[in-house]
Motif scaffolding. Structure first.
Motif, PDB file in Angstrom:
ATOM      1  N   ALA A  68      11.291 -22.080   2.145  1.00  0.00           N
ATOM      2  CA  ALA A  68      11.475 -22.433   0.730  1.00  0.00           C
ATOM      3  C   ALA A  68      12.967 -22.500   0.395  1.00  0.00           C
ATOM      4  N   PHE A  69      13.743 -21.538   0.871  1.00  0.00           N
ATOM      5  CA  PHE A  69      15.187 -21.573   0.635  1.00  0.00           C
ATOM      6  C   PHE A  69      15.826 -22.812   1.270  1.00  0.00           C
ATOM      7  N   ALA A  70      15.330 -23.204   2.445  1.00  0.00           N
ATOM      8  CA  ALA A  70      15.897 -24.359   3.134  1.00  0.00           C
ATOM      9  C   ALA A  70      15.518 -25.682   2.465  1.00  0.00           C
ATOM     10  N   ASN A  71      14.361 -25.717   1.800  1.00  0.00           N
ATOM     11  CA  ASN A  71      13.857 -26.983   1.269  1.00  0.00           C
ATOM     12  C   ASN A  71      13.989 -27.166  -0.238  1.00  0.00           C
ATOM     13  N   TYR A  72      14.327 -26.107  -0.961  1.00  0.00           N
ATOM     14  CA  TYR A  72      14.424 -26.176  -2.418  1.00  0.00           C
ATOM     15  C   TYR A  72      15.696 -25.476  -2.883  1.00  0.00           C
ATOM     16  N   PRO A  73      16.334 -25.983  -3.925  1.00  0.00           N
ATOM     17  CA  PRO A  73      17.541 -25.323  -4.455  1.00  0.00           C
ATOM     18  C   PRO A  73      17.162 -24.132  -5.341  1.00  0.00           C
ATOM     19  N   ILE A  74      16.768 -23.052  -4.698  1.00  0.00           N
ATOM     20  CA  ILE A  74      16.328 -21.851  -5.393  1.00  0.00           C
ATOM     21  C   ILE A  74      17.282 -20.706  -5.083  1.00  0.00           C
ATOM     22  N   GLU A  75      17.210 -19.663  -5.909  1.00  0.00           N
ATOM     23  CA  GLU A  75      18.133 -18.539  -5.794  1.00  0.00           C
ATOM     24  C   GLU A  75      17.480 -17.255  -5.310  1.00  0.00           C
TER      25      GLU A  75
END
Length: 138
Positions: A61-68
């Motif tokens: 998820a971190f690799a595929n979405y700009p999330i924190e």
């Protein structure tokens, strides 16, 4: 935090732990045992592998979405109707990314994390839930 636990969790405490001033969105998914003709369910897991798989899903998820931020808590053991099963909290700058990542995480958990559900009906019946989690067809 990624956790497989027998203990219930405090949703607000997890949200507070994730919350940061640079996040414009905190998306949560809370799965609960629903009254679908059952009184309770038993969730079993290969805990070490389940935790590692959820860590992998978080990293994807971190690799595929700009999330924190991402937190995932999945309960196991005997749970009654209304009790918490799964909490996913995703923090991001914007809601669209947070919603997309949360949905991705949920679907990946259902596809690949070794957790199985057995339902106990109000009529005394018992059944493994097919197709919900890996091995659920038992």
């Amino acid at each position: 935090m990624i956790s497989v636990t027998r203990d219930d969790f405090d949703v607000n405490a997890v949200i507070d732990r994730v919350r940061r001033p640079d996040m414009g969105a905190l998306v949560t998914f809370l799965g609960v045992v629903r009254d679908d003709g059952i009184e309770e369910m038993d969730l079993e897991a290969y805990e070490e592998i389940a935790t590692k798989e959820m860590e992998t899903i978080r990293d994807e998820a971190f690799a595929n979405y700009p999330i924190e931020a991402v937190e995932i808590i999945h309960r196991i053991g005997r749970l009654r109707v209304g009790e918490n099963i799964l909490l996913i909290v995703v923090g991001a700058g914007h809601r669209k990314e947070a919603f997309s990542a949360c949905e991705y995480i949920l679907e990946r958990i259902k596809q690949s994390v070794p957790i199985w559900k057995k339902e106990f009906g109000k009529d005394g019946s018992e059944r493994w839930v097919p197709g919900e989690y890996p091995g659920g067809d038992a």
